[in-house]
Motif scaffolding. Sequence first.
Motif, PDB file in Angstrom:
ATOM      1  N   LYS A  49     -14.036  -3.974 -11.360  1.00 11.71           N
ATOM      2  CA  LYS A  49     -12.704  -4.579 -11.373  1.00 11.71           C
ATOM      3  C   LYS A  49     -11.874  -4.008 -10.228  1.00 11.71           C
ATOM      4  O   LYS A  49     -11.843  -2.806 -10.015  1.00 11.71           O
ATOM      5  N   LEU A  50     -11.209  -4.909  -9.518  1.00 12.37           N
ATOM      6  CA  LEU A  50     -10.379  -4.548  -8.374  1.00 12.37           C
ATOM      7  C   LEU A  50      -8.959  -5.046  -8.599  1.00 12.37           C
ATOM      8  O   LEU A  50      -8.751  -6.214  -8.931  1.00 12.37           O
ATOM      9  N   LEU A  51      -8.003  -4.163  -8.445  1.00 16.87           N
ATOM     10  CA  LEU A  51      -6.587  -4.528  -8.491  1.00 16.87           C
ATOM     11  C   LEU A  51      -6.061  -4.510  -7.060  1.00 16.87           C
ATOM     12  O   LEU A  51      -6.279  -3.541  -6.327  1.00 16.87           O
ATOM     13  N   ILE A  52      -5.381  -5.580  -6.679  1.00 21.16           N
ATOM     14  CA  ILE A  52      -4.716  -5.636  -5.377  1.00 21.16           C
ATOM     15  C   ILE A  52      -3.231  -5.828  -5.640  1.00 21.16           C
ATOM     16  O   ILE A  52      -2.822  -6.835  -6.210  1.00 21.16           O
ATOM     17  N   ALA A  53      -2.428  -4.849  -5.257  1.00 18.66           N
ATOM     18  CA  ALA A  53      -0.976  -4.948  -5.348  1.00 18.66           C
ATOM     19  C   ALA A  53      -0.456  -5.176  -3.937  1.00 18.66           C
ATOM     20  O   ALA A  53      -0.775  -4.412  -3.025  1.00 18.66           O
ATOM     21  N   THR A  54       0.307  -6.215  -3.748  1.00 14.89           N
ATOM     22  CA  THR A  54       0.721  -6.593  -2.405  1.00 14.89           C
ATOM     23  C   THR A  54       2.152  -7.116  -2.406  1.00 14.89           C
ATOM     24  O   THR A  54       2.783  -7.231  -3.455  1.00 14.89           O
ATOM     25  N   GLN A  55       2.627  -7.407  -1.238  1.00 15.49           N
ATOM     26  CA  GLN A  55       3.921  -8.043  -1.045  1.00 15.49           C
ATOM     27  C   GLN A  55       3.663  -9.334  -0.286  1.00 15.49           C
ATOM     28  O   GLN A  55       2.648  -9.470   0.400  1.00 15.49           O
ATOM     29  N   GLY A  56       4.567 -10.273  -0.416  1.00 15.98           N
ATOM     30  CA  GLY A  56       4.380 -11.555   0.244  1.00 15.98           C
ATOM     31  C   GLY A  56       4.727 -11.510   1.715  1.00 15.98           C
ATOM     32  O   GLY A  56       5.859 -11.264   2.082  1.00 15.98           O
ATOM     33  N   SER A  57       3.715 -11.701   2.542  1.00 13.77           N
ATOM     34  CA  SER A  57       3.904 -11.874   3.983  1.00 13.77           C
ATOM     35  C   SER A  57       2.640 -12.520   4.520  1.00 13.77           C
ATOM     36  O   SER A  57       1.580 -12.428   3.903  1.00 13.77           O
ATOM     37  N   THR A  58       2.745 -13.163   5.646  1.00 15.90           N
ATOM     38  CA  THR A  58       1.571 -13.820   6.238  1.00 15.90           C
ATOM     39  C   THR A  58       0.471 -12.808   6.496  1.00 15.90           C
ATOM     40  O   THR A  58      -0.704 -13.058   6.199  1.00 15.90           O
ATOM     41  N   PHE A  59       0.832 -11.650   7.015  1.00 15.80           N
ATOM     42  CA  PHE A  59      -0.154 -10.612   7.335  1.00 15.80           C
ATOM     43  C   PHE A  59      -0.852 -10.112   6.075  1.00 15.80           C
ATOM     44  O   PHE A  59      -2.083 -10.064   6.001  1.00 15.80           O
ATOM     45  N   VAL A 116       2.334   6.152  -7.740  1.00 13.33           N
ATOM     46  CA  VAL A 116       1.623   7.339  -7.244  1.00 13.33           C
ATOM     47  C   VAL A 116       1.976   8.557  -8.091  1.00 13.33           C
ATOM     48  O   VAL A 116       1.091   9.328  -8.492  1.00 13.33           O
ATOM     49  N   GLY A 117       3.244   8.735  -8.394  1.00  6.16           N
ATOM     50  CA  GLY A 117       3.672   9.883  -9.185  1.00  6.16           C
ATOM     51  C   GLY A 117       3.100   9.879 -10.597  1.00  6.16           C
ATOM     52  O   GLY A 117       2.728  10.928 -11.129  1.00  6.16           O
ATOM     53  N   LYS A 118       3.002   8.708 -11.217  1.00  2.18           N
ATOM     54  CA  LYS A 118       2.505   8.591 -12.582  1.00  2.18           C
ATOM     55  C   LYS A 118       0.986   8.694 -12.687  1.00  2.18           C
ATOM     56  O   LYS A 118       0.461   8.981 -13.762  1.00  2.18           O
ATOM     57  N   ASN A 119       0.280   8.445 -11.607  1.00  2.00           N
ATOM     58  CA  ASN A 119      -1.171   8.284 -11.681  1.00  2.00           C
ATOM     59  C   ASN A 119      -1.930   9.229 -10.762  1.00  2.00           C
ATOM     60  O   ASN A 119      -2.934   8.852 -10.165  1.00  2.00           O
ATOM     61  N   ARG A 120      -1.495  10.461 -10.693  1.00  2.00           N
ATOM     62  CA  ARG A 120      -2.143  11.452  -9.826  1.00  2.00           C
ATOM     63  C   ARG A 120      -3.636  11.602 -10.143  1.00  2.00           C
ATOM     64  O   ARG A 120      -4.432  11.865  -9.254  1.00  2.00           O
ATOM     65  N   ASP A 121      -4.029  11.424 -11.420  1.00  2.00           N
ATOM     66  CA  ASP A 121      -5.433  11.580 -11.812  1.00  2.00           C
ATOM     67  C   ASP A 121      -6.325  10.452 -11.306  1.00  2.00           C
ATOM     68  O   ASP A 121      -7.546  10.593 -11.277  1.00  2.00           O
ATOM     69  N   HIS A 122      -5.746   9.318 -10.928  1.00  2.00           N
ATOM     70  CA  HIS A 122      -6.530   8.152 -10.510  1.00  2.00           C
ATOM     71  C   HIS A 122      -6.434   7.872  -9.015  1.00  2.00           C
ATOM     72  O   HIS A 122      -6.939   6.851  -8.553  1.00  2.00           O
ATOM     73  N   LEU A 123      -5.803   8.740  -8.257  1.00  2.00           N
ATOM     74  CA  LEU A 123      -5.570   8.451  -6.839  1.00  2.00           C
ATOM     75  C   LEU A 123      -6.847   8.426  -6.013  1.00  2.00           C
ATOM     76  O   LEU A 123      -6.857   7.884  -4.914  1.00  2.00           O
ATOM     77  N   GLY A 124      -7.933   8.959  -6.543  1.00  2.00           N
ATOM     78  CA  GLY A 124      -9.217   8.872  -5.847  1.00  2.00           C
ATOM     79  C   GLY A 124      -9.758   7.458  -5.807  1.00  2.00           C
ATOM     80  O   GLY A 124     -10.654   7.146  -5.024  1.00  2.00           O
ATOM     81  N   TRP A 160     -11.785  -1.919   7.731  1.00  2.00           N
ATOM     82  CA  TRP A 160     -11.498  -0.574   7.216  1.00  2.00           C
ATOM     83  C   TRP A 160     -11.309  -0.622   5.704  1.00  2.00           C
ATOM     84  O   TRP A 160     -11.854   0.210   4.981  1.00  2.00           O
ATOM     85  N   ILE A 161     -10.540  -1.591   5.218  1.00  2.00           N
ATOM     86  CA  ILE A 161     -10.297  -1.724   3.783  1.00  2.00           C
ATOM     87  C   ILE A 161     -11.602  -1.979   3.039  1.00  2.00           C
ATOM     88  O   ILE A 161     -11.882  -1.354   2.009  1.00  2.00           O
ATOM     89  N   LEU A 162     -12.430  -2.874   3.553  1.00  2.72           N
ATOM     90  CA  LEU A 162     -13.696  -3.192   2.882  1.00  2.72           C
ATOM     91  C   LEU A 162     -14.653  -2.001   2.886  1.00  2.72           C
ATOM     92  O   LEU A 162     -15.384  -1.791   1.908  1.00  2.72           O
ATOM     93  N   LEU A 163     -14.639  -1.227   3.922  1.00  2.00           N
ATOM     94  CA  LEU A 163     -15.462  -0.019   3.964  1.00  2.00           C
ATOM     95  C   LEU A 163     -15.052   0.930   2.838  1.00  2.00           C
ATOM     96  O   LEU A 163     -15.897   1.475   2.121  1.00  2.00           O
ATOM     97  N   LYS A 164     -13.752   1.120   2.662  1.00  2.00           N
ATOM     98  CA  LYS A 164     -13.243   1.984   1.593  1.00  2.00           C
ATOM     99  C   LYS A 164     -13.516   1.388   0.218  1.00  2.00           C
ATOM    100  O   LYS A 164     -13.888   2.101  -0.719  1.00  2.00           O
ATOM    101  N   LEU A 165     -13.325   0.076   0.071  1.00  2.00           N
ATOM    102  CA  LEU A 165     -13.560  -0.563  -1.225  1.00  2.00           C
ATOM    103  C   LEU A 165     -15.036  -0.541  -1.613  1.00  2.00           C
ATOM    104  O   LEU A 165     -15.370  -0.374  -2.791  1.00  2.00           O
ATOM    105  N   ASP A 166     -15.922  -0.720  -0.637  1.00  2.04           N
ATOM    106  CA  ASP A 166     -17.367  -0.691  -0.942  1.00  2.04           C
ATOM    107  C   ASP A 166     -17.797   0.657  -1.508  1.00  2.04           C
ATOM    108  O   ASP A 166     -18.733   0.722  -2.298  1.00  2.04           O
ATOM    109  N   ALA A 167     -17.123   1.719  -1.120  1.00  4.80           N
ATOM    110  CA  ALA A 167     -17.450   3.032  -1.675  1.00  4.80           C
ATOM    111  C   ALA A 167     -17.040   3.117  -3.149  1.00  4.80           C
ATOM    112  O   ALA A 167     -17.666   3.832  -3.929  1.00  4.80           O
ATOM    113  N   LEU A 168     -16.005   2.379  -3.539  1.00  3.77           N
ATOM    114  CA  LEU A 168     -15.525   2.396  -4.921  1.00  3.77           C
ATOM    115  C   LEU A 168     -16.132   1.282  -5.775  1.00  3.77           C
ATOM    116  O   LEU A 168     -16.171   1.377  -6.994  1.00  3.77           O
ATOM    117  N   LEU A 169     -16.587   0.220  -5.122  1.00  2.00           N
ATOM    118  CA  LEU A 169     -17.177  -0.932  -5.807  1.00  2.00           C
ATOM    119  C   LEU A 169     -18.567  -1.202  -5.248  1.00  2.00           C
ATOM    120  O   LEU A 169     -18.807  -2.221  -4.604  1.00  2.00           O
TER     121      LEU A 169
END
Length: 184
Positions: A49-59, A116-124, A160-169
């Motif tokens: 399972k992957l969560l993506i939190a984002t803001q609205g912009s073209t980029f 980030v402050g609430k979830n220090r245990d999951h930041l990995g 870069w993002i996919l390289l990091k995500l592949d390590a987690l997924l």
Amino acid sequence: MKIQWYKIVVWILIGALVLFFLLAVWYKNRYSMDAAEPYTMYSKTFDRKLLIATQGSTFKDSLVQNVVRYYENDSVFIMIIDVSALPEIDPGDFNATLVLHTWEYGRAPEEVETFVGKNRDHLGKVIMFATSGEGNNSIEGIDGLAGASTIKDIFLYTDWILLKLDALLPREKSQAYFLEPQHR
């Protein structure tokens, strides 16, 4: 009738405050991000399972589309939300969390800092990508990257993002792209 000097100073201060307020409103309207429309992709029954939190912009929308397209043939449930909903999310429910946000007023959005402050245990399991004019702002101690919202660099950032995500997924063996050795 003489105008006393303190009245002039008061009017100058009031004018400066009004000007500052107007500039702040203009800046917020000009550079703030739109809200991202929440949606999910694929089945919640998938193990990964992957969560993506984002803001609205073209980029950022392009980055999200590239990530979703990359996992479209894998068994990965993807939930996309606006960063404003991050404080209500339990990252323990996901194998990976990708947060795409803009650096505003010299810091990350308050919701991102709260998360980030609430979830220090999951930041990995959290990957951050912060955009800013200079492209060099990021939250200290979090695996992440910062860059300017430059469309010409979208594939570099996606890789870069996919390289990091592949390590987690990690991909399932049946879906991994391995070449069998050739025997003669």
